[in-house]
Scaffold this active site. Structure first.
Site, short mmCIF file in Angstrom:
data_model
loop_
_atom_site.label_atom_id
_atom_site.label_comp_id
_atom_site.label_asym_id
_atom_site.label_seq_id
_atom_site.Cartn_x
_atom_site.Cartn_y
_atom_site.Cartn_z
CE LYS A 72 -3.88 -0.41 2.46
NZ LYS A 72 -4.46 -0.57 3.94
NE ARG A 100 -5.31 3.36 3.91
CZ ARG A 100 -5.37 3.44 2.71
NH1 ARG A 100 -4.82 4.51 2.06
NH2 ARG A 100 -6.10 2.54 2.00
N GLY A 116 -8.44 -6.79 4.12
CA GLY A 116 -9.41 -6.58 5.35
C GLY A 116 -8.55 -7.40 6.43
CG MET A 136 -2.93 -7.26 9.38
SD MET A 136 -1.34 -6.76 8.94
CE MET A 136 -1.51 -6.29 7.27
NE ARG A 169 -6.48 -4.64 -2.79
CZ ARG A 169 -7.07 -4.71 -1.54
NH1 ARG A 169 -6.42 -4.34 -0.60
NH2 ARG A 169 -8.42 -4.77 -1.54
CG HIS A 177 -14.35 -10.12 4.05
ND1 HIS A 177 -14.84 -11.43 4.68
CD2 HIS A 177 -13.23 -10.09 4.47
CE1 HIS A 177 -13.74 -12.11 5.16
NE2 HIS A 177 -12.68 -11.30 4.77
CB SER A 231 11.18 -41.72 -12.82
OG SER A 231 10.22 -40.93 -12.49
CB CYS A 263 6.76 -39.99 -11.43
SG CYS A 263 7.51 -41.16 -10.41
CE1 TYR A 278 8.92 -38.05 -16.65
CE2 TYR A 278 10.96 -38.10 -17.97
CZ TYR A 278 10.06 -38.75 -17.09
OH TYR A 278 10.24 -39.94 -16.34
P1 ADP Z 1 -7.73 -2.45 4.13
O1 ADP Z 1 -6.26 -2.61 3.69
O2 ADP Z 1 -8.55 -3.31 4.79
O3 ADP Z 1 -8.45 -2.15 2.60
P2 ADP Z 1 -7.56 0.58 4.17
O4 ADP Z 1 -6.25 0.92 4.98
O5 ADP Z 1 -7.44 0.53 2.73
O6 ADP Z 1 -7.60 -0.97 4.80
O7 ADP Z 1 -8.50 1.39 4.69
C1 ADP Z 1 -9.92 1.01 4.35
C2 ADP Z 1 -10.62 2.03 3.93
O8 ADP Z 1 -10.71 3.38 4.53
C3 ADP Z 1 -10.36 2.77 2.32
O9 ADP Z 1 -10.77 1.95 1.44
C4 ADP Z 1 -10.74 3.96 2.56
O10 ADP Z 1 -12.09 3.98 1.78
C5 ADP Z 1 -10.67 4.52 3.77
N1 ADP Z 1 -9.48 5.49 3.77
C6 ADP Z 1 -8.45 5.07 4.27
N2 ADP Z 1 -7.44 5.96 4.57
C7 ADP Z 1 -8.44 7.28 4.17
C8 ADP Z 1 -8.08 8.63 3.95
N3 ADP Z 1 -7.01 9.10 4.25
N4 ADP Z 1 -9.24 9.25 3.70
C9 ADP Z 1 -10.25 8.70 3.36
N5 ADP Z 1 -10.57 7.56 3.62
C10 ADP Z 1 -9.47 6.67 3.74
MG MG Z 2 -7.72 -0.69 1.36
#
Ligand code: ADP
Ligand code: MG
Ligand code: MG
Length: 891
Positions: free
Chosen positions: A23, A93, A102, A104, A337, A453, A769, A837, A857
């Protein structure tokens, strides 16, 4: 430089994913290419590891670097953390090297307290928004950092709505939120016996701690285990200034894929919610709008989003999964990503990106994960079968499945452990349900969209999934769901089709899969690139045909014992085994000869000249005899009821022989070539059957190439004897028929001694083999069945072993023996043919290993042949990239 633990988004160098997490690296990259990314900084994975090394403490050094970066952030945004007149709010984040959607934790709106909320209200002239943001912060912070169950907050909010007669959160006014906030704070006080922290710096560092801690939460650990992600990598933490999707109707938040992650269609795909923040879309609580309607809601934003998505896809040369937020009509990109996709979508995307000239054929081949392909080789619902649809939802992850309805993730896990097939039905799923999704055949949710999710997780695992099926009403208390006029109870069987989103009552017949045109094309490309053959393990004509259909270049292992197991043959096989004298045994073998010969003829004919490796009899003989315990019971019964019968005498006789053949350790007992050494007449019969079959098939004008393989050799003298046996019969039959047979004699290398003396063994062998199943057992000294049943999982769970060595070749140990086998063998005989094998022959990392050793192979079960063909191509390409000093691109 080494001790720089914090990097501003516009400060870090390109490609530092290991350090910044996926990220963080992408936020920096997007900042660099000028996309609208809210400014911020990343605390590195190295800081996370230092945190753990120090016993879960943030060092002074990291702390001061964070404060310094924060200061820059404040200057850039012209706002200050905790300043009521002009407050800076941030998100904190998580962000690991490999994306773990989702799994962490993340906290939004950090920096809010009783003072800043008022400042926010005044500045934005939107008190409702300010208080809504504050209550979200209290809820998220308390949940993530203080470990207060979300349930308490949700329950309180629901009660409040009920008291007020509201239907949704959007009806709550600023005054309402003020009341809710007070209630939330007292929940915190009651649950954790401390006041909600008002100091923003304290909030910040507590949250950084919590995000580091979330690297080791239960679901993250489970997710890593499922995806073989090492535990030592750690997570980075991203601190980013907030933008707000919950400011009103000109704001919103959403998720977009540059292509359809389910089918691969090249068309923007995604969902969004107006006036919402963060997790609202993925949490699946409100069912969002399809992205296409954003074009009507906010045409300019839509246009900008389309252009940004294209730019990102071209930049990363891969399908992207993008998170965005619109604040007051302005678009912000919060994450990009590589998009997780189904096998079908992966193939289509790869093929089309070559056509679109985004990448070349070799790059495209590296983009598809061989492990994913078997999703496409499984059954689908028979389209001819008449059926009535019970309900339909969003086709979130393709595939068909039948199972009993369960409503709880734990129960799904329990039942499937007992061998039951279940379908998990939930209103929505949370990351804590992941074990249930893993265990179930498929998942159905009544709420949430295609990016919820459940959908993301199911697609990642190749499991069928239907989301947002709001026509069913789920009653968790009474364990049933209602679809139209039908009530489906817990335990009832349903069938679902994740490709269409349909749900049916009962079990519906499935049909065999076919390879799509795009799949075939990808495999043709694979064959063009691969410098290693792929064969199949096949014991009968049906498997041989499948093998050819899936593109195998031959049979790498034809086991002959299965031919003995046929019910009609078992009596003859048993009398052969029970013979007192060699003459008697030969009589039974004479009866078996035509049967075995016929089997070979059919297989040789099917394979149309492709090479076939036939292994002579391998398992211990008692495997063909009745079970001792059962016999004992029968004998005891007869002794009571009919003590003088001839039947009793027969059974007693049989029991005596079974006892005689009993071994205390059959895996290491009288099996493999040891059978041929003691009872050469058995192998003679088999070899005769092979050569007779070759002669007959050649008479039909079909070429046959056979490779006769002697199992479980540990000393060259064994092979020498067995080789003589084979050539004697070969010479004899060639003489009789006047034909010349195209055949080789070789051995399996499946004991450590064979691998270590491969130079001697190669004197007598035309090919090796590697039987890596037995070689793994004998190298570790594990018996596979006992290990897998008793302790192997424990080992893997606790990182004693990285992977199950029966699934992925243990390269450091067993691999050394394989390497020595290949090298020593080739030293004696440079033309020695080598292959593998064992089960490992179909596993991508083991295939790479075999290729790097120079094997000719790999051989695997027919259904794994397509994925092995791709893996063989990838092995070739990566090997060449490494040799030409280009960094390999592991997908
Ligand atoms: P995950 O890795 O579980 O997707 P994120 O770190 O991406 O968690 O955060 C989840 C959500 O929170 C993001 O998809 C976004 O919508 C919101 N978010 C995160 N940072 C910001 C920010 N700086 N401003 C607005 N929304 C944010
Ligand atoms: Mg995210
Ligand atoms: Mg073996």
């Amino acid at each position: 430089m080494n001790n720089q633990f914090v990097f501003l988004f516009d400060q870090s160098e390109k490609g530092k994913k290991e350090l910044l997490g996926g990220k963080g690296a992408n936020l920096a990259e997007m900042t660099r290419i000028g996309l609208p990314v809210p400014y911020g900084f990343t605390i590195t994975t190295a800081a996370c590891n230092a945190y753990y090394d120090a016993g879960q403490v943030i060092s002074k050094e990291v702390e001061s670097q964070v404060l310094e970066a924060l200061h820059t952030l404040e200057t850039k945004t012209d706002k200050r953390l905790g300043d009521p007149a002009n407050p800076l709010l941030v998100s904190v984040r998580s962000g690991a090297v490999h994306s773990m959607p989702g799994m962490m934790d993340t906290v939004l709106n950090l920096g809010m307290n009783d003072d800043t909320v008022e400042g926010m209200a005044e500045l934005t002239n939107n008190p409702r928004f300010a208080y809504d943001s504050y209550r979200r912060f209290i809820q998220m912070f308390s949940n993530v950092v203080l470990d207060v169950d979300n349930y308490f907050f949700e329950q309180r909010l629901e009660d409040f709505r009920e008291e007020k007669g509201y239907h949704s959160d959007t009806e709550l006014t600023a005054e309402d939120w003020i009341q809710v906030i007070a209630a939330f704070k007292s929940i915190v006080l009651k649950q954790v016996k401390r006041k909600f922290p008002e100091d923003p710096k304290e909030q910040l560092f507590l949250t950084i701690n919590a995000v580091f801690d979330s690297w080791n939460n239960q679901r993250a650990v489970l997710y890593r285990r499922l995806h073989h992600i090492p535990g030592h990598l750690g997570t980075a933490v991203n601190i980013q200034s907030m933008v707000f999707g919950n400011m009103g109707d000109d704001s919103g938040t959403g998720v977009a894929f540059t292509r359809n992650p389910s089918t691969g269609e090249s068309k923007l795909y995604g969902e969004y919610l107006i006036n919402a923040q963060g997790e609202d879309v993925v949490a699946g609580i409100r069912t969002p709008q399809p992205i296409a309607s954003l074009q009507e809601d906010m045409p300019d934003v839509y246009q900008q989003l389309v252009e940004t998505c294209q730019l990102l896809e071209n930049h990363y040369k891969d399908m992207q999964d993008i998170e965005f937020t619109v604040e007051g009509g302005n678009l912000f990109i919060l994450q990009t990503r590589t998009g997780k996709r189904t096998a079908q979508a992966a193939i289509r995307t790869a093929v089309e990106m070559v056509k679109e000239k985004i990448m070349d054929q070799r790059e495209a081949l590296l983009r598809v994960d061989p492990d994913q392909l078997d999703q496409l080789l499984h059954h689908r619902i028979d389209p001819e079968h008449k059926r009535e649809q019970l309900a339909a939802g969003l086709p979130a992850s393709p595939g068909a499945a039948t199972g009993q309805v369960v409503f709880d993730a734990d129960e799904a896990e329990e039942l499937s452990r007992d061998g039951k097939k279940v379908i998990l039905v939930r209103p929505e799923t949370t990351p804590d349900d992941i074990h249930g999704i893993v265990a179930a055949q498929a998942t159905v949710t009544s709420r949430g969209g295609m990016t919820s999710h459940a959908a993301v997780v199911a697609r990642g695992m190749g499991k069928a999934c239907i989301c947002g099926c709001d026509s069913i009403k789920i009653h968790l208390e009474s364990k049933q769901f209602i679809a139209g006029s039908t009530t489906v109870n817990h335990g009832d069987t349903i069938t679902i089709d994740g490709s269409t989103g349909e749900i049916f009552l009962g079990e519906i017949p499935m049909i065999e899969p076919e390879l799509s045109d795009e799949f075939q094309l990808l495999l043709r490309w694979s064959d063009e690139e691969a410098k290693m053959g792929v064969r199949a393990n096949a014991d009968n004509p049906v498997d041989a045909e499948k093998a050819l259909e899936f593109g195998a270049g031959g049979i790498g292992l034809c086991r002959t014992e299965h031919m003995f197991m046929d019910a009609s043959r078992i009596p003859t096989v048993q009398s052969m085994i029970l013979s007192e004298t060699t003459a008697e045994r030969k009589e039974s073998l004479d009866k078996l000869l035509p049967m075995q010969q016929q089997d070979f003829e059919q297989i040789f004919e099917t394979m149309q000249g492709h090479p076939i490796t036939v292994r002579l009899l391998d398992p211990p003989l008692h495997e063909f005899l009745p079970d001792k315990e059962e016999l004992l019971v029968e004998v005891t019964k007869l002794q009571l009821t009919d003590p003088h019968s001839s039947e009793l005498e027969e059974k007693q006789n049989l029991l005596r022989k079974v006892r005689l053949l009993e071994e205390s350790n059959p895996m290491l007992g009288h099996r493999g070539c040891r059978l041929g050494m003691i009872h050469p007449e058995i192998y003679e019969m088999q070899v005769k059957a092979i050569f007779n079959a070759m002669a007959n098939v050649m008479d039909k004008g079909i070429n046959v190439t056979s490779e006769i393989m002697i199992p479980l050799v540990s000393h060259v003298n064994e092979l020498k004897k067995m080789r003589q046996l084979v050539t004697t019969i070969g010479d004899q039959i060639q003489g009789e028929t006047g034909k010349t047979f195209d055949y080789l004699i070789g051995t399996m290398i499946e004991t450590p001694r064979a691998a270590l003396t491969a130079d001697q063994i190669a004197e007598e062998a035309d090919f090796f083999s590697f039987g890596t199943n037995d070689l793994t057992q004998t190298t570790f000294g594990f018996s596979r069945d006992d290990a897998e049943g008793k302790f192997l999982q424990h080992y893997v769970d606790r990182d004693v072993l990285k992977r199950n060595p029966f699934v992925s070749l243990d390269q450091e140990g067993v691999g050394k023996l394989v390497e020595s086998g290949v090298k020593l063998g080739r030293k004696t005989k440079s033309t020695l043919k080598t292959g593998i094998c064992g089960e490992h022959g179909g596993e991508k990392e083991s295939i790479q290993f075999c290729f790097d050793l120079g094997m000719d192979y790999v051989s695997c079960s027919p259904f794994r042949v397509p994925s092995a063909r791709l893996a063989a191509a990838q092995a070739t390409i990566r090997h060449e990239q490494i040799n030409s000093k280009k960094v390999p691109q592991y997908s």
